[in-house]
Write a protein that holds these residues in place. Structure first.
Motif, PDB file in Angstrom:
ATOM      1  N   VAL A   1     -10.641  -1.127  10.119  1.00 34.56           N
ATOM      2  CA  VAL A   1     -10.986   0.049  10.909  1.00 34.56           C
ATOM      3  C   VAL A   1     -11.561  -0.383  12.254  1.00 34.56           C
ATOM      4  CG1 VAL A   1     -12.181   2.265  10.862  1.00 34.56           C
ATOM      5  CG2 VAL A   1     -11.596   1.123   8.710  1.00 34.56           C
ATOM      6  N   PRO A   2     -11.045   0.146  13.381  1.00 30.12           N
ATOM      7  CA  PRO A   2     -11.597  -0.208  14.696  1.00 30.12           C
ATOM      8  C   PRO A   2     -13.050   0.226  14.821  1.00 30.12           C
ATOM      9  CG  PRO A   2     -10.071   1.640  14.879  1.00 30.12           C
ATOM     10  CD  PRO A   2      -9.935   1.108  13.494  1.00 30.12           C
ATOM     11  N   THR A   3     -13.855  -0.594  15.485  1.00 30.77           N
ATOM     12  CA  THR A   3     -15.281  -0.301  15.644  1.00 30.77           C
ATOM     13  C   THR A   3     -15.627  -0.075  17.101  1.00 30.77           C
ATOM     14  OG1 THR A   3     -15.780  -2.672  15.758  1.00 30.77           O
ATOM     15  CG2 THR A   3     -15.930  -1.609  13.599  1.00 30.77           C
ATOM     16  N   TYR A   4     -16.778   0.586  17.329  1.00 27.30           N
ATOM     17  CA  TYR A   4     -17.248   0.947  18.654  1.00 27.30           C
ATOM     18  C   TYR A   4     -18.713   0.542  18.788  1.00 27.30           C
ATOM     19  CZ  TYR A   4     -13.187   3.998  18.137  1.00 27.30           C
ATOM     20  OH  TYR A   4     -11.925   4.479  17.897  1.00 27.30           O
ATOM     21  N   PRO A   5     -19.156   0.243  20.025  1.00 24.10           N
ATOM     22  CA  PRO A   5     -20.572  -0.074  20.228  1.00 24.10           C
ATOM     23  C   PRO A   5     -21.453   1.118  19.905  1.00 24.10           C
ATOM     24  CG  PRO A   5     -19.240  -0.736  22.112  1.00 24.10           C
ATOM     25  CD  PRO A   5     -18.370   0.111  21.248  1.00 24.10           C
ATOM     26  N   LEU A   6     -22.712   0.838  19.591  1.00 26.54           N
ATOM     27  CA  LEU A   6     -23.680   1.881  19.294  1.00 26.54           C
ATOM     28  C   LEU A   6     -23.850   2.793  20.500  1.00 26.54           C
ATOM     29  CD1 LEU A   6     -25.732   2.784  17.094  1.00 26.54           C
ATOM     30  CD2 LEU A   6     -27.439   1.495  18.365  1.00 26.54           C
ATOM     31  N   THR A   7     -23.817   4.108  20.265  1.00 21.19           N
ATOM     32  CA  THR A   7     -23.951   5.075  21.347  1.00 21.19           C
ATOM     33  C   THR A   7     -25.342   5.676  21.354  1.00 21.19           C
ATOM     34  OG1 THR A   7     -23.043   6.783  19.889  1.00 21.19           O
ATOM     35  CG2 THR A   7     -21.503   5.642  21.350  1.00 21.19           C
ATOM     36  N   LYS A   8     -25.646   6.421  22.390  1.00 19.46           N
ATOM     37  CA  LYS A   8     -26.994   6.963  22.567  1.00 19.46           C
ATOM     38  C   LYS A   8     -27.409   7.859  21.412  1.00 19.46           C
ATOM     39  CE  LYS A   8     -29.873   9.436  25.899  1.00 19.46           C
ATOM     40  NZ  LYS A   8     -29.911  10.106  27.223  1.00 19.46           N
TER      41      LYS A   8
ATOM     42  N   LYS B   1     -10.537  -9.025  13.934  1.00 20.13           N
ATOM     43  CA  LYS B   1      -9.863  -8.588  15.144  1.00 20.13           C
ATOM     44  C   LYS B   1      -8.570  -7.877  14.748  1.00 20.13           C
ATOM     45  CE  LYS B   1     -12.428 -10.149  18.600  1.00 20.13           C
ATOM     46  NZ  LYS B   1     -12.964  -9.256  19.659  1.00 20.13           N
ATOM     47  N   LYS B   2      -8.342  -6.712  15.341  1.00 20.26           N
ATOM     48  CA  LYS B   2      -7.113  -5.967  15.077  1.00 20.26           C
ATOM     49  C   LYS B   2      -6.557  -5.472  16.404  1.00 20.26           C
ATOM     50  CE  LYS B   2      -5.169  -2.204  12.331  1.00 20.26           C
ATOM     51  NZ  LYS B   2      -5.456  -1.114  11.358  1.00 20.26           N
ATOM     52  N   ASN B   3      -5.351  -5.911  16.720  1.00 22.41           N
ATOM     53  CA  ASN B   3      -4.728  -5.558  18.000  1.00 22.41           C
ATOM     54  C   ASN B   3      -5.628  -5.918  19.177  1.00 22.41           C
ATOM     55  OD1 ASN B   3      -2.496  -4.464  16.605  1.00 22.41           O
ATOM     56  ND2 ASN B   3      -3.525  -2.480  16.408  1.00 22.41           N
ATOM     57  N   GLY B   4      -6.328  -7.047  19.046  1.00 21.82           N
ATOM     58  CA  GLY B   4      -7.146  -7.539  20.136  1.00 21.82           C
ATOM     59  C   GLY B   4      -8.505  -6.901  20.285  1.00 21.82           C
ATOM     60  N   ARG B   5      -8.890  -6.025  19.354  1.00 23.60           N
ATOM     61  CA  ARG B   5     -10.190  -5.382  19.454  1.00 23.60           C
ATOM     62  C   ARG B   5     -10.974  -5.553  18.162  1.00 23.60           C
ATOM     63  NH1 ARG B   5     -10.455   0.943  19.631  1.00 23.60           N
ATOM     64  NH2 ARG B   5     -12.584   0.307  19.158  1.00 23.60           N
ATOM     65  N   ASN B   6     -12.276  -5.275  18.255  1.00 25.48           N
ATOM     66  CA  ASN B   6     -13.135  -5.439  17.089  1.00 25.48           C
ATOM     67  C   ASN B   6     -12.807  -4.421  16.002  1.00 25.48           C
ATOM     68  OD1 ASN B   6     -14.433  -7.490  18.428  1.00 25.48           O
ATOM     69  ND2 ASN B   6     -16.166  -6.232  19.081  1.00 25.48           N
ATOM     70  N   ALA B   7     -12.916  -4.865  14.764  1.00 26.53           N
ATOM     71  CA  ALA B   7     -12.651  -3.992  13.622  1.00 26.53           C
ATOM     72  C   ALA B   7     -13.460  -4.500  12.440  1.00 26.53           C
ATOM     73  CB  ALA B   7     -11.156  -3.965  13.293  1.00 26.53           C
TER      74      ALA B   7
ATOM     75  N   SER C   1      -7.355   7.459   9.210  1.00 25.02           N
ATOM     76  CA  SER C   1      -6.104   7.239   9.943  1.00 25.02           C
ATOM     77  C   SER C   1      -5.411   5.957   9.486  1.00 25.02           C
ATOM     78  CB  SER C   1      -6.364   7.196  11.447  1.00 25.02           C
ATOM     79  OG  SER C   1      -7.057   6.013  11.819  1.00 25.02           O
ATOM     80  N   GLN C   2      -6.179   5.011   8.925  1.00 20.32           N
ATOM     81  CA  GLN C   2      -5.577   3.789   8.411  1.00 20.32           C
ATOM     82  C   GLN C   2      -4.669   4.080   7.215  1.00 20.32           C
ATOM     83  OE1 GLN C   2      -6.309   0.955  10.327  1.00 20.32           O
ATOM     84  NE2 GLN C   2      -7.234   2.650  11.447  1.00 20.32           N
TER      85      GLN C   2
END
Length: 311
Positions: free
Chosen positions: A24-31, A249-255, A55-56
């Motif tokens: 699963v793609p991950t995102y940085p912590l948001t506000k 890494k998945k498709n060049g991004r963190n997961a 979606s996976q």
């Protein structure tokens, strides 16, 4: 044994576990999330959304996921499996505003329809051909696990179940958090289970019975750091998260790869699926025991687990 990419030797069991693991793609912590996290958590923290998790399973729910299998005659085939949602429990962090995931105009109506495999109930009881979904007000659980948001346990026949993504979308009409919640907002007690049933294999082979194995996998959802754990009960469950969910890494991004922490099997031909020279026996026993103790700790009676264990 089979050769994967000419380099890595793996058994059919290991092949299955690798191919059904969602990344699963991950995102940085948001506000909005940093307001519910400890100060030491805020650096280098990443999370994923439940919408991205489901979606996976989109393509797998339509076409199945192909698992490369090597047959006794050294021929190979791709066995396809369709995922079905077997059970899910979502516990939110106590600091999360309940109104954000349960809008006031979204009332949870509990009803029963004999024509549907999905049965709504105000208790944990369900008929043999129904299923149960509930939230904290209807199905109290330990406060130490966080705040119960939703629970679903499937009791219907495999032949009457919709694929996983279709079931999640159906449940999300009553529980929108199934799509909007983020992994950092969930307690370590949050998990889901997938029942995998075979549908076809390419190319076709004669020993179809050998490929009739079904699997039940268990996955954790939370990405809390240890500094965030609010109770001893959560700490006991957190050790599973740190051991199983791995950054990739998945498709060049963190997961994050949500590898199964628990497993049960049905109709599995051991000679086909296990390699006697590997640690497959130990792996099977460890994954089964992990699922058993997880359910015991959470006080869950999982219908599919009991069926797999007794057949």
């Amino acid at each position: 044994m089979r050769m994967d990419s000419g380099l890595l030797k793996t058994s059919n069991l290991q092949s299955f576990l690798a191919h059904i693991t969602p990344s699963v793609p991950t995102y940085p912590l948001t506000k909005d999330l940093s307001s519910i996290c400890q100060p030491t958590e805020k650096e280098n923290m990443e999370h994923f959304t439940l919408a991205d998790l489901w979606s996976q399973y989109e393509e797998w729910s339509v076409y199945g996921v192909g698992v490369p299998i090597i047959l006794p005659d050294d021929e190979t085939t791709d066995q396809y499996y369709v995922p079905y949602l077997s059970a899910i429990q979502l516990y939110t962090r106590k600091s999360l505003a309940f109104s954000r995931i349960f809008p006031q105009d979204n009332q949870c109506e509990c009803s029963s329809d004999d024509n549907e495999s999905d049965t709504m109930s105000k208790s944990s009881d369900a008929s043999s051909d129904g299923s149960v979904i509930t939230h904290e007000n209807l199905f109290p659980r330990k406060d130490s696990f966080g705040q119960m948001y939703a629970q679903y346990i499937e009791y219907g026949s495999p032949y009457r179940r919709p694929p996983l993504v279709d079931k999640v979308k159906e449940l999300a009409r009553r529980f929108p958090g199934l799509l909007s919640l983020k992994s950092e907002e969930l307690s370590p007690a949050s998990w889901f289970s997938v029942a995998w049933y075979p549908i076809y294999h390419i190319p076709a082979c004669a020993n179809v019975e050998d490929l009739s194995a079904c699997f039940l996998t268990y996955h954790t959802i939370s990405t809390l750091s240890e500094d965030s754990i609010e109770s001893d009960d959560e700490k006991d469950l957190y050790s599973v998260i740190g051991r199983i969910n791995k950054p990739v890494k998945k498709n060049g991004r963190n997961a994050i790869a949500l590898s199964p922490f628990g497993l049960s099997t049905y109709k599995m031909q051991e000679d086909l699926w296990k390699d006697p020279k590997s640690f497959d026996n130990e792996t099977l026993n460890a994954l089964y025991n992990e699922a058993y103790y997880w359910l015991m700790q959470l006080g869950v009676e999982h219908h599919d687990f009991k069926f797999f264990a007794t057949h």
